[in-house]
Write an enzyme that holds these catalytic residues in place. Structure first.
Site, PDB file in Angstrom:
ATOM      1  N   ASN A   1     -10.659  -4.556  -1.156  1.00  0.00           N
ATOM      2  CA  ASN A   1     -10.576  -3.524  -2.179  1.00  0.00           C
ATOM      3  C   ASN A   1      -9.638  -3.918  -3.310  1.00  0.00           C
ATOM      4  OD1 ASN A   1     -12.316  -1.393  -1.357  1.00  0.00           O
ATOM      5  ND2 ASN A   1     -10.905  -0.894   0.303  1.00  0.00           N
TER       6      ASN A   1
ATOM      7  N   TYR B   1     -14.741   9.915  -1.761  1.00  0.00           N
ATOM      8  CA  TYR B   1     -13.811   9.525  -2.812  1.00  0.00           C
ATOM      9  C   TYR B   1     -13.934  10.421  -4.046  1.00  0.00           C
ATOM     10  CZ  TYR B   1     -12.487   5.271  -0.365  1.00  0.00           C
ATOM     11  OH  TYR B   1     -11.988   4.394   0.561  1.00  0.00           O
TER      12      TYR B   1
ATOM     13  N   HIS C   1     -16.760   3.302  -4.549  1.00  0.00           N
ATOM     14  CA  HIS C   1     -15.902   4.476  -4.353  1.00  0.00           C
ATOM     15  C   HIS C   1     -16.119   5.534  -5.429  1.00  0.00           C
ATOM     16  CE1 HIS C   1     -12.829   2.199  -1.588  1.00  0.00           C
ATOM     17  NE2 HIS C   1     -14.069   2.226  -1.124  1.00  0.00           N
TER      18      HIS C   1
ATOM     19  N   ARG D   1       0.829  -1.195   0.000  1.00  0.00           N
ATOM     20  CA  ARG D   1       0.000   0.000   0.000  1.00  0.00           C
ATOM     21  C   ARG D   1       0.873   1.258   0.000  1.00  0.00           C
ATOM     22  NH1 ARG D   1      -4.772   1.640   4.376  1.00  0.00           N
ATOM     23  NH2 ARG D   1      -5.167   3.710   3.515  1.00  0.00           N
TER      24      ARG D   1
ATOM     25  N   CYS E   1     -19.202  -2.424   0.960  1.00  0.00           N
ATOM     26  CA  CYS E   1     -18.387  -1.256   1.299  1.00  0.00           C
ATOM     27  C   CYS E   1     -19.077  -0.527   2.440  1.00  0.00           C
ATOM     28  CB  CYS E   1     -18.258  -0.338   0.085  1.00  0.00           C
ATOM     29  SG  CYS E   1     -17.251   1.142   0.362  1.00  0.00           S
TER      30      CYS E   1
END
Length: 421
Positions: free
Chosen positions: A144, A244, A194, A90, A164
């Site tokens: 995700n 988002y 998102h 990440r 989500c």
């Protein structure tokens, strides 16, 4: 009822366990199996899970295992909450796109594509083993990028629903602002994972009165501050975008902000180290307050609600899920995955009808959905050209030279995770 959690060593897991304990009437869990390749984390998380259940008088047993096949055997539902490459991967996703002046984020843009490429093959392998071991189990995906991962699962014919926590988080915030119980608030939530907007905030159900104008008039400043968008944006749109959407509506501003501070991955990694230290305390028998800062707020409530509806007669009749489009948004292919309200039962989710989207929203949804289609093709088949095509199609990239630069960096930073490289 038996539930298996793949990625059970996640620091998220105590949030999930707390929800199972509090909401036992909706979902009568008898056995929880936490599956994870990291035995050390499993021991810490599993111990806390048992103490949380014991403190609340819940009779379920908790077992831990690194054996996926044994863990999912006879499970009624399998929850996926894994991170391929961990926080180190990440950190890369949030860093190298910034070198090109692009958003560095774990699910959106080039970083989100990298995560999809790493994740889809692993999730499909897990799902295939679930199907061989237990073909009747539902797969609930919280991994995700949820939209792309769920699309991969459904394309392969698995019994899967994507989940989500954005919608339930907004529901709870709006309810608090309006002074109503959360169960009285129903969202007209439409888009992709998102990439969603709230086109209505209804009281009592899908056909109830729309409180969105009152929410914006009376609490617009608070909503805008929470989304980190100017109040004028909400007033001009007349809807509430998910947080988002800031990555699209204020991309350059976000890139400048991210370039001047530590990455979210670094913050989360530090929190995880602290949380795991707490989890090892034998006196701790509840989820710590620090966990709320980790992310995933209300994940447990959403997961319990969805599992209860899929497995029995419990759960809310209408929930926000990620599922096949099947004509819900007529400008998208039927096999696209959308995030919308759906009636959920034992046979799975059936999306509710949604109003025709203004081109302002439909155009962005169509563009990102096309990117997701190309991203899934790259994840399934590999190849530099497929990665490049996905990046070139993404609305946040869209330039030939930029897509070339991002492709080179993505491949360089993911060699250990992508066998085809």
């Amino acid at each position: 009822m038996k539930l298996a959690v793949v990625g059970g060593g996640s620091t998220y897991t105590p949030e999930l366990i707390d929800g199972f304990a509090r909401l036992r009437d909706a979902l009568p869990v008898g056995e929880l199996v936490l599956v994870d390749p990291d035995a050390g984390r499993l021991e810490l998380v599993g111990g806390l899970a048992r103490r949380i259940l014991a403190r609340q008088g819940h009779p379920a047993t908790v077992t831990t295992t690194s054996d996926l096949d044994a863990g999912v055997a006879d499970a009624d539902a399998v929850l996926l909450q894994l991170r391929v490459g961990g926080q180190a991967a990440r950190q890369q996703d949030e860093t190298w796109p910034l070198e090109c002046g692009c958003l560095g984020q774990e699910t959106t843009g080039a970083g989100g594509l990298a995560k999809a490429l790493r994740t889809v093959p692993v999730v499909l392998d897990i799902a295939e083993r679930v199907r061989r071991t237990n073909p009747d189990a539902w797969i609930i995906d919280f991994t995700n990028p949820v939209g792309i991962v769920t699309r991969a699962l459904l394309k392969a014919g698995h019994k899967a629903v994507g989940l989500c926590n954005v919608a339930i988080g907004l529901q709870r915030k709006f309810a608090a602002l309006l002074g109503l119980p959360p169960g009285r608030i129903h969202l007209d939530h439409v888009g992709l994972n998102h990439l969603t907007w709230e086109f209505g905030v209804r009281e009592g159900g899908p056909d109830g009165p729309d409180l969105l104008p009152d929410l914006l008039a009376g609490h617009g400043d608070a909503v805008a501050a929470d989304l980190r968008l100017p109040r004028a944006v909400l007033d001009r749109l007349g809807v509430v975008p998910s947080y988002y959407l800031r990555y699209f509506y204020a991309h350059d501003e976000v890139v400048r902000e991210l370039g001047g501070k530590p990455s979210r991955a670094a913050e989360v990694a530090a929190m995880e180290r602290e949380l795991l230290g707490m989890y090892g305390d034998p006196a701790l028998d509840r989820k710590p307050e620090l966990l709320a800062r980790r992310g995933g707020a209300f994940y447990s409530e959403a997961a319990v609600d969805l599992a209860a509806a899929l497995l029995g007669d419990g759960g809310s009749p209408v929930q926000v899920v990620n599922t096949l489009n099947n004509g819900t948004l007529p400008f998208l292919p039927d096999d696209a995955v959308v995030e919308v309200q759906a009636r959920v039962g034992r046979a799975g989710p059936v999306p509710l009808a949604v109003p025709r989207l203004d081109p302002l929203y439909a155009g962005l949804v169509a563009g990102v959905s096309a990117y997701e289609d190309l991203a899934l093709e790259a994840a399934l088949r590999g190849g530099r050209e497929r990665v490049f095509r996905a990046l070139l199609a993404h609305p946040l990239v869209g330039q030939f030279d930029l897509a070339e630069q991002l492709t080179d960096r993505l491949l360089a930073h993911n060699k250990e995770h992508l066998a085809w490289i």
